[in-house]
Design an enzyme around this catalytic site. Sequence first.
Site, PDB file in Angstrom:
ATOM      1  N   HIS A 108      -6.839  -8.201  -0.303  1.00 34.42           N
ATOM      2  CA  HIS A 108      -6.827  -7.050   0.586  1.00 34.42           C
ATOM      3  C   HIS A 108      -7.684  -7.364   1.809  1.00 34.42           C
ATOM      4  O   HIS A 108      -8.907  -7.283   1.761  1.00 34.42           O
ATOM      5  CB  HIS A 108      -7.388  -5.851  -0.179  1.00 34.42           C
ATOM      6  CG  HIS A 108      -7.092  -4.543   0.465  1.00 34.42           C
ATOM      7  ND1 HIS A 108      -5.885  -3.916   0.349  1.00 34.42           N
ATOM      8  CD2 HIS A 108      -7.852  -3.746   1.248  1.00 34.42           C
ATOM      9  CE1 HIS A 108      -5.910  -2.792   1.027  1.00 34.42           C
ATOM     10  NE2 HIS A 108      -7.086  -2.660   1.591  1.00 34.42           N
ATOM     11  N   HIS A 131      -3.328  -4.350   2.939  1.00 33.55           N
ATOM     12  CA  HIS A 131      -4.284  -3.662   3.828  1.00 33.55           C
ATOM     13  C   HIS A 131      -3.756  -3.387   5.233  1.00 33.55           C
ATOM     14  O   HIS A 131      -4.056  -2.329   5.772  1.00 33.55           O
ATOM     15  CB  HIS A 131      -5.615  -4.420   3.939  1.00 33.55           C
ATOM     16  CG  HIS A 131      -6.584  -3.810   4.926  1.00 33.55           C
ATOM     17  ND1 HIS A 131      -7.207  -2.604   4.696  1.00 33.55           N
ATOM     18  CD2 HIS A 131      -7.008  -4.226   6.148  1.00 33.55           C
ATOM     19  CE1 HIS A 131      -7.991  -2.317   5.735  1.00 33.55           C
ATOM     20  NE2 HIS A 131      -7.883  -3.274   6.627  1.00 33.55           N
ATOM     21  N   ASN A 182     -10.376  -1.406   0.339  1.00 32.98           N
ATOM     22  CA  ASN A 182     -11.556  -0.790   0.945  1.00 32.98           C
ATOM     23  C   ASN A 182     -11.594   0.734   0.819  1.00 32.98           C
ATOM     24  O   ASN A 182     -12.651   1.340   0.915  1.00 32.98           O
ATOM     25  CB  ASN A 182     -11.665  -1.200   2.421  1.00 32.98           C
ATOM     26  CG  ASN A 182     -10.418  -0.867   3.201  1.00 32.98           C
ATOM     27  OD1 ASN A 182      -9.303  -1.245   2.815  1.00 32.98           O
ATOM     28  ND2 ASN A 182     -10.580  -0.156   4.296  1.00 32.98           N
ATOM     29  N   HIS A 183     -10.412   1.372   0.597  1.00 34.90           N
ATOM     30  CA  HIS A 183     -10.414   2.840   0.470  1.00 34.90           C
ATOM     31  C   HIS A 183     -10.552   3.327  -0.971  1.00 34.90           C
ATOM     32  O   HIS A 183     -10.400   4.522  -1.232  1.00 34.90           O
ATOM     33  CB  HIS A 183      -9.134   3.427   1.082  1.00 34.90           C
ATOM     34  CG  HIS A 183      -9.116   3.367   2.582  1.00 34.90           C
ATOM     35  ND1 HIS A 183     -10.120   3.920   3.354  1.00 34.90           N
ATOM     36  CD2 HIS A 183      -8.244   2.809   3.447  1.00 34.90           C
ATOM     37  CE1 HIS A 183      -9.850   3.704   4.629  1.00 34.90           C
ATOM     38  NE2 HIS A 183      -8.722   3.017   4.716  1.00 34.90           N
ATOM     39  N   ASN A 225      -4.279   3.891  -0.917  1.00 37.66           N
ATOM     40  CA  ASN A 225      -3.999   5.030  -0.027  1.00 37.66           C
ATOM     41  C   ASN A 225      -3.122   6.083  -0.697  1.00 37.66           C
ATOM     42  O   ASN A 225      -2.544   6.940  -0.031  1.00 37.66           O
ATOM     43  CB  ASN A 225      -3.286   4.552   1.244  1.00 37.66           C
ATOM     44  CG  ASN A 225      -3.985   3.415   1.927  1.00 37.66           C
ATOM     45  OD1 ASN A 225      -3.575   2.268   1.814  1.00 37.66           O
ATOM     46  ND2 ASN A 225      -5.069   3.707   2.613  1.00 37.66           N
ATOM     47  N   HIS A 248      -0.735  -2.800   6.227  1.00 47.01           N
ATOM     48  CA  HIS A 248       0.400  -1.863   6.177  1.00 47.01           C
ATOM     49  C   HIS A 248       1.594  -2.332   7.006  1.00 47.01           C
ATOM     50  O   HIS A 248       2.500  -1.547   7.276  1.00 47.01           O
ATOM     51  CB  HIS A 248      -0.006  -0.445   6.600  1.00 47.01           C
ATOM     52  CG  HIS A 248      -0.990   0.200   5.676  1.00 47.01           C
ATOM     53  ND1 HIS A 248      -1.218   1.552   5.665  1.00 47.01           N
ATOM     54  CD2 HIS A 248      -1.802  -0.314   4.722  1.00 47.01           C
ATOM     55  CE1 HIS A 248      -2.145   1.841   4.757  1.00 47.01           C
ATOM     56  NE2 HIS A 248      -2.514   0.717   4.174  1.00 47.01           N
ATOM     57  N   ASP A 297       0.817  -1.230   0.000  1.00 44.24           N
ATOM     58  CA  ASP A 297       0.000   0.000   0.000  1.00 44.24           C
ATOM     59  C   ASP A 297       0.852   1.283   0.000  1.00 44.24           C
ATOM     60  O   ASP A 297       1.570   1.561   0.971  1.00 44.24           O
ATOM     61  CB  ASP A 297      -0.940   0.031   1.213  1.00 44.24           C
ATOM     62  CG  ASP A 297      -1.933  -1.128   1.216  1.00 44.24           C
ATOM     63  OD1 ASP A 297      -1.584  -2.207   0.701  1.00 44.24           O
ATOM     64  OD2 ASP A 297      -3.050  -0.954   1.753  1.00 44.24           O
TER      65      ASP A 297
HETATM   66 FE   LIG Z   1      -4.112   0.405   2.805  1.00 48.58          FE
HETATM   67 FE   LIG Z   2      -7.206  -1.160   3.095  1.00 48.07          FE
END
Ligand SMILES: [Fe+2]
Ligand SMILES: [Fe+2]
Length: 259
Positions: A151, A176, A67-68, A40, A178, A8
């Site tokens: 993810h 996800h 998810n983002h 991100n 990180h 990410d």
């Molecule tokens: Fe992320």
């Molecule tokens: Fe995420």
Amino acid sequence: MRLLMIGDIVGRPGRRAVKVNLGELKREFDLQFIIANGENAAGGKGITRDVAQELFAAGVDILTTGNHVWNKREAIDYLARETRIIRPGNYPPGTPGAGAIVYKTGRNVQVAVLNLAGRTFMQALDCPFRKADQLIKQVKEQAKVIVVDFHAEATSEKIAMGWYLAGRVAAVCGTHTHVQTADERILPGGTAYITDLGMTGPCDSVIGAKKEIAMERFITQLPTRYEVAAGLFQFNGIVIDIDEETGEATAIRRIQNYE
Ligand SMILES: [Fe+2]
Ligand SMILES: [Fe+2]
């Protein structure tokens, strides 16, 4: 063939880490294909056209998300047009964008990239396991080499996905959290696996966010405004060797570079 998957990318420090590291990594490892998770990349949450273009110009071939993905509203229209960015394939039918792409590398190897999201401690999407079966069926005529970005939050769900797809894909890489895990291995059947690729972003942070703000949130339990941390960066990812005739991975190596 040899490919790189980047964990990410968080905000400007993450994008800078990509620009600073990619040239040398490409030369050192003779990389033929570069995949990065960009969920991100814009301001720490979401993706925009400008930010994606910046990453493509830096050498990234395909961006996966998570998810983002929709945090920046322009992504809803943008992903419907930009085929080099994929989003989790287990979003409801009709969601803009695609969950898989078949990409032809500079050396004429067809590689399929799949993106799926977990459901444990996350949004209630469709079943990522059944969706993986569907997507593999969809791409396997076109690509011998299949790589999956899963993810997800729970390590158990990611490990289960690794076993579920072992012998059917070249790689299952978690994203996800990180935080890079040290469990990289080749599963039976030639599937490179790691629970999480980690983060490409600011190191003196709480998974990318300004540490003071993150601490305040935990201590006060009040909502706080998210801000990407500044300062030194880290670059996380993995390099995978894949036999393009069989579609099996033969080696996996973690990359953890610091500024
Ligand atoms: Fe992320
Ligand atoms: Fe995420």
